[in-house]
Design an enzyme around this catalytic site. Structure first.
Site, PDB file in Angstrom:
ATOM      1  N   HIS A   1       0.841  -1.193   0.000  1.00 35.65           N
ATOM      2  CA  HIS A   1       0.000   0.000   0.000  1.00 35.65           C
ATOM      3  C   HIS A   1       0.879   1.246   0.000  1.00 35.65           C
ATOM      4  O   HIS A   1       1.761   1.404   0.843  1.00 35.65           O
ATOM      5  CB  HIS A   1      -0.906  -0.026   1.236  1.00 35.65           C
TER       6      HIS A   1
ATOM      7  N   HIS B   1       0.757  12.023  -0.455  1.00 36.81           N
ATOM      8  CA  HIS B   1      -0.270  11.378   0.354  1.00 36.81           C
ATOM      9  C   HIS B   1      -1.236  12.410   0.890  1.00 36.81           C
ATOM     10  O   HIS B   1      -0.857  13.277   1.668  1.00 36.81           O
ATOM     11  CB  HIS B   1       0.366  10.611   1.512  1.00 36.81           C
TER      12      HIS B   1
END
Length: 464
Positions: free
Chosen positions: A151, A195
């Site tokens: 991930h 992110h």
């Protein structure tokens, strides 16, 4: 496919800027020996297909032989021979899958264009070449293998709340990660690995990550990778093309023979390796295979279990895409199991909000060893593997995890789980790079002192 399916979003009210940026102020390391678990460790490394205890489903395997030398990019000659009977069969042909089942298939190739013949017998050839680490995989369909997905593979920044991995991308691939995944943003005309927002975590241009993978592919000519691009800004897919072309990855990208290409239509790893088309790239939203045929629409080819899970039971129910029938999910598409446990952090008291809009999700690293565990116990990856296999009659194709190098009984437990699904033996000694001292126990405490609050007059969507 519907492009408006929401991710996990937390909308901060105007005039609030949240930066879970540069550091997590308090990181503690506990003694890993205090982690308790039960199970028969001796059975983990000797698991075989005959010991399968979940559904009776097993991945089909034929017999194949591959050349021991390949061009690092393309090997164009493939000869495929199939036979239903014990008698020998001879054929000359090009890259195509036999439609006769059951059959034994022999693959021959070279690093230059040529033609040739091949002969099979009932016993089948002996293959000594490993595809994705195992000789058994050379003649398995790409869609009939379970892979471990890191991930947010690129997000490797110590002491940053936006990080999801501890080891660099090259090490991830060396250890056995076979799906690269990550959130991308379009900023000032370029694609970046960021992110949530580039103010939280920015690890640079996506093109650089692509180039790292290209270098690894050149050094590992018998490996097939998948890449799942998270198009966080929902931009047009063509905006990703310049980075792909500049990085050198384009010659490796697989183009399906039709759209969508269902689970039973995929070639074997051996065929993909011999043709050099051994990177399958997906995009979650705004893929357009007519305009860019080598970036596949994710949800036309696979579905996902609940996204950004906080539920320790990790239900194996189908969530994305919405509206997919149970029959199609079970029989036509591959699927990805999201097994990355998150924990909510409430910042309401810090910023003076009372409407519940100040909650974010970060990786639950305190329980990462258990989450990635190889035992059939509550919340562990092995339990998810068995549950999903029983529910859908075949294992997950992709196991998405955070901090893959942590787990029990040893680092590499996530690869053990995948090996069980695939009916092969896993060697723990092959994992897992160098561990980070700051995450020695994978125990992390977030200090709100690391949260910087400012008033810049705009809202931020936090997507983890």
């Amino acid at each position: 496919m519907v492009s408006s399916w929401p991710r996990k979003l937390t909308t901060l009210p105007p005039s609030i800027l949240l930066l879970l940026a540069t550091t997590i102020a308090s990181v503690t390391a506990a003694d890993t020996s205090s982690i308790s678990y039960t199970g028969t460790i001796s059975t983990l490394s000797t698991y075989s297909a005959s010991a399968f205890t979940g559904s009776q489903y097993t991945y089909p395997t034929l017999s194949s032989a591959l050349p021991t030398t390949l061009n690092t990019n393309n090997a164009s000659s493939i000869i495929i021979v199939s036979s239903n009977s014990p008698s020998n069969a001879t054929a000359t042909g090009s890259s195509s899958k036999s439609t006769t089942k059951p059959s034994r298939t022999t693959l021959h190739g070279s690093s230059h264009r040529s033609t040739g013949t091949a002969t099979t017998s009932a016993a089948g050839p002996s293959n000594t070449v490993k595809c994705n680490g195992w000789t058994e995989f050379c003649d398995r369909s790409y869609s009939n293998i379970t892979y471990v997905c890191a991930h947010n593979s690129a997000f490797v920044v110590p002491n940053n709340a936006g990080s999801n991995q501890a080891l660099p991308l090259r090490t991830q691939l060396d250890d056995g990660i076979r799906m690269v995944q990550g959130e991308t943003h379009y900023v000032n005309g370029s694609i970046y690995n960021c992110h949530t927002t580039c103010k939280l975590l920015d690890v640079g241009l996506w093109e650089a990550e692509l180039a790292t993978v290209v270098d690894w592919l050149k050094d590992n000519p018998y490996e097939v990778l998948s890449w799942l691009v998270v198009n966080s800004d929902f931009v047009n897919v063509e905006k990703y093309v310049p980075a792909i072309e500049a990085s050198g990855i384009l010659p490796y990208l697989y183009v399906p023979k039709h759209e969508p290409q269902y689970r039973d239509d995929w070639p074997t790893l051996g065929e993909m390796i011999l043709t050099g088309k051994r990177v399958v790239m997906y995009m979650d939203y705004n893929a357009n295979q007519t305009a860019v045929p080598y970036i596949l629409d994710e949800f036309s080819h696979m579905w996902e279990t609940p996204f950004s899970p906080t539920n320790r039971s990790f239900p194996c129910t189908q969530q994305r895409p919405p509206g997919l029938s149970h029959a199609d999910a079970k029989n036509k598409l591959m699927y990805l199991a999201n097994h990355n446990l998150n924990t909510p952090i409430d910042l309401s008291a810090l910023i003076g909000e009372t409407d519940g809009h100040a909650q974010i999700l970060i990786p639950n690293t305190a329980d990462i060893n258990i989450t990635n565990g190889a035992f059939d116990q509550f919340s562990q990856l092995e339990a998810t593997r068995l549950n999903c296999t029983q529910m859908w009659d075949h294992p997950p194709n992709f196991l998405l995890v955070d901090y893959y190098n942590y787990g029990i009984p040893h680092p590499g437990s996530v690869f053990e789980v995948a090996a069980r699904a695939n009916g092969v033996a896993y060697n723990y000694d092959s994992c897992c790079g160098k561990t980070s001292a700051s995450l020695a126990s994978a125990s992390m405490r977030v200090s709100l002192a690391a949260v910087l609050v400012g008033a810049l007059g705009f809202s931020i969507l936090l997507v983890l």
